[in-house]
Design an enzyme around this catalytic site. Structure first.
Site, mmCIF file in Angstrom:
data_model
loop_
_atom_site.group_PDB
_atom_site.id
_atom_site.type_symbol
_atom_site.label_atom_id
_atom_site.label_comp_id
_atom_site.label_asym_id
_atom_site.label_seq_id
_atom_site.Cartn_x
_atom_site.Cartn_y
_atom_site.Cartn_z
ATOM 1 N N ASP A 1 0.829 -1.213 0.000
ATOM 2 C CA ASP A 1 0.000 0.000 0.000
ATOM 3 C C ASP A 1 0.864 1.264 0.000
ATOM 4 O O ASP A 1 1.979 1.256 0.513
ATOM 5 C CB ASP A 1 -0.923 -0.020 1.231
ATOM 6 N N HIS B 1 2.175 3.395 -9.064
ATOM 7 C CA HIS B 1 1.964 1.971 -9.357
ATOM 8 C C HIS B 1 3.143 1.407 -10.155
ATOM 9 O O HIS B 1 3.583 0.288 -9.927
ATOM 10 C CB HIS B 1 0.646 1.770 -10.108
ATOM 11 N N LEU C 1 9.892 -21.177 -4.726
ATOM 12 C CA LEU C 1 9.075 -20.147 -4.070
ATOM 13 C C LEU C 1 7.686 -20.164 -4.696
ATOM 14 O O LEU C 1 7.558 -20.087 -5.918
ATOM 15 C CB LEU C 1 9.700 -18.758 -4.282
HETATM 16 C C1 IPE Z 1 -5.462 -2.633 -0.032
HETATM 17 O O1 IPE Z 1 -5.122 -1.304 -0.216
HETATM 18 C C2 IPE Z 1 -5.466 -3.354 -1.347
HETATM 19 C C3 IPE Z 1 -4.177 -3.529 -1.991
HETATM 20 C C4 IPE Z 1 -3.012 -3.182 -1.509
HETATM 21 C C5 IPE Z 1 -4.213 -4.176 -3.281
HETATM 22 P P1 IPE Z 1 -6.249 -0.153 -0.391
HETATM 23 O O2 IPE Z 1 -5.504 1.110 -0.592
HETATM 24 O O3 IPE Z 1 -7.196 -0.562 -1.455
HETATM 25 O O4 IPE Z 1 -6.997 -0.214 1.001
HETATM 26 P P2 IPE Z 1 -7.828 0.906 1.784
HETATM 27 O O5 IPE Z 1 -8.840 1.446 0.817
HETATM 28 O O6 IPE Z 1 -6.862 1.956 2.223
HETATM 29 O O7 IPE Z 1 -8.429 0.182 2.941
HETATM 30 C C1 IPE Z 2 -1.636 0.229 -3.333
HETATM 31 O O1 IPE Z 2 -1.392 1.592 -3.381
HETATM 32 C C2 IPE Z 2 -1.914 -0.355 -4.703
HETATM 33 C C3 IPE Z 2 -3.313 -0.767 -4.929
HETATM 34 C C4 IPE Z 2 -4.260 -0.724 -4.036
HETATM 35 C C5 IPE Z 2 -3.644 -1.265 -6.254
HETATM 36 P P1 IPE Z 2 -2.582 2.661 -3.381
HETATM 37 O O2 IPE Z 2 -2.957 2.928 -4.789
HETATM 38 O O3 IPE Z 2 -3.679 2.197 -2.510
HETATM 39 O O4 IPE Z 2 -1.844 3.920 -2.778
HETATM 40 P P2 IPE Z 2 -2.436 4.931 -1.699
HETATM 41 O O5 IPE Z 2 -2.895 4.112 -0.544
HETATM 42 O O6 IPE Z 2 -3.556 5.649 -2.359
HETATM 43 O O7 IPE Z 2 -1.296 5.819 -1.353
HETATM 44 MG MG MG Z 3 -4.068 2.433 -0.533
#
Ligand code: IPE
Ligand code: IPE
Ligand code: MG
Length: 257
Positions: free
Chosen positions: A32, A49, A144
């Site tokens: 995240d 990303h 793995l």
């Molecule tokens: C969780 O992250 C999902 C992934 C890392 C793929 P999100 O960014 O979607 O989660 P919330 O919305 O902060 O809970």
């Molecule tokens: C995690 O990073 C990747 C996915 C959920 C696909 P985020 O896109 O949720 O990044 P933040 O949390 O908005 O910084």
């Molecule tokens: Mg996120």
């Protein structure tokens, strides 16, 4: 060895040390913070990303080759992430397609077996095909297991398991009185792999966001403020070292000294 002195060791020594102490069988990561990493640099979220995929590549290579970890789950896209703007979703789908296409040869070479947790049907056709190819072509690898949680949601996974079991009960294959934890565990996407010993979440959020809710019943949790694109092998090693210092009791009491 005390925790403080453990953390002061350099990375190579630490790797040796955590291997001697016994690695977790399965580490799962909620990757995240990609969007925030990009915003901090005045870049579009998509750039985060892009950077995040590079971190994933590094972590997979390190986990398999240097560390000798046996199971790694990466949360790539949740069932709730469809609520994001279409441009971001499309970018992530293309990125995953490219990632699997480019990495497949390396996975085959390095003994990485790809499995996927999640419902593939809403994914773009090309990505579905890519995923099928990767699963098939790496099926015999065993160094793995890389479990990619893709369009994954733990509640969806549990609902799906209930349906599968209900059908087996309806057909007479399973006696409803004999349904137990094993019946459910073996109906989840993760049936073939052990429960995670350690879940790591980056970016400072302290929640599971619908990740491995059944499997995480006794998982140790590790939260770090580091944003996913900045996460590196050294932090993974330190997280494992801290995990090894914990006492897992599973509801029992510590043995009398
Ligand atoms: C969780 O992250 C999902 C992934 C890392 C793929 P999100 O960014 O979607 O989660 P919330 O919305 O902060 O809970
Ligand atoms: C995690 O990073 C990747 C996915 C959920 C696909 P985020 O896109 O949720 O990044 P933040 O949390 O908005 O910084
Ligand atoms: Mg996120």
């Amino acid at each position: 060895m005390e925790k403080d002195s453990l953390l002061q060791n350099n990375i190579a020594t630490l790797i040796e040390l955590i291997r001697e102490r016994g690695l977790p069988k399965h580490v799962a990561i909620i990757m995240d913070g990609n969007g925030r990493w990009a915003s901090k640099r005045d870049l579009p979220r998509t750039a985060g990303h892009q950077a995040g995929v590079q971190t994933a590549e590094r972590i997979i290579r390190f986990a398999g080759r240097e560390l000798g970890l046996r199971h790694l789950t990466l949360y790539a896209f949740s069932t709730e992430n469809w609520a994001r703007p279409a441009t971001e979703i499309n970018f992530i789908m293309d990125l995953l397609d490219k990632f699997i296409t480019e990495k497949l040869a390396e996975f085959e070479r390095e003994g990485v077996r790809v499995i996927v947790s999640g419902d593939p049907t809403p994914l773009p056709n090309n990505l579905q095909q890519r995923v099928r190819d990767a699963i098939e072509q790496t099926a015999k690898n065993s160094r793995l297991v890389l479990n990619i949680a893709l369009n994954y949601g733990a509640r969806q996974e549990i609902v799906r398991a209930c349906r599968m079991i209900a059908e087996r009960v309806a057909s007479g294959e399973v006696d409803s009185a004999k349904i137990d934890e094993q019946t459910i565990a073996s109906s989840l996407y993760t049936a073939q792999i052990p429960d995670p010993d350690l879940i790591i979440r980056t970016s400072g959020e302290m929640r599971l966001s619908n990740f491995l809710l059944w499997q995480a019943a006794y998982t140790e949790l590790h939260f770090t403020d580091t944003l996913w694109p900045d996460f590196g092998p050294d932090e993974l090693v330190r997280a494992i070292a801290q995990y090894q210092d914990r006492e897992r009791r599973y509801g029992a009491v510590k043995e009398a000294e």
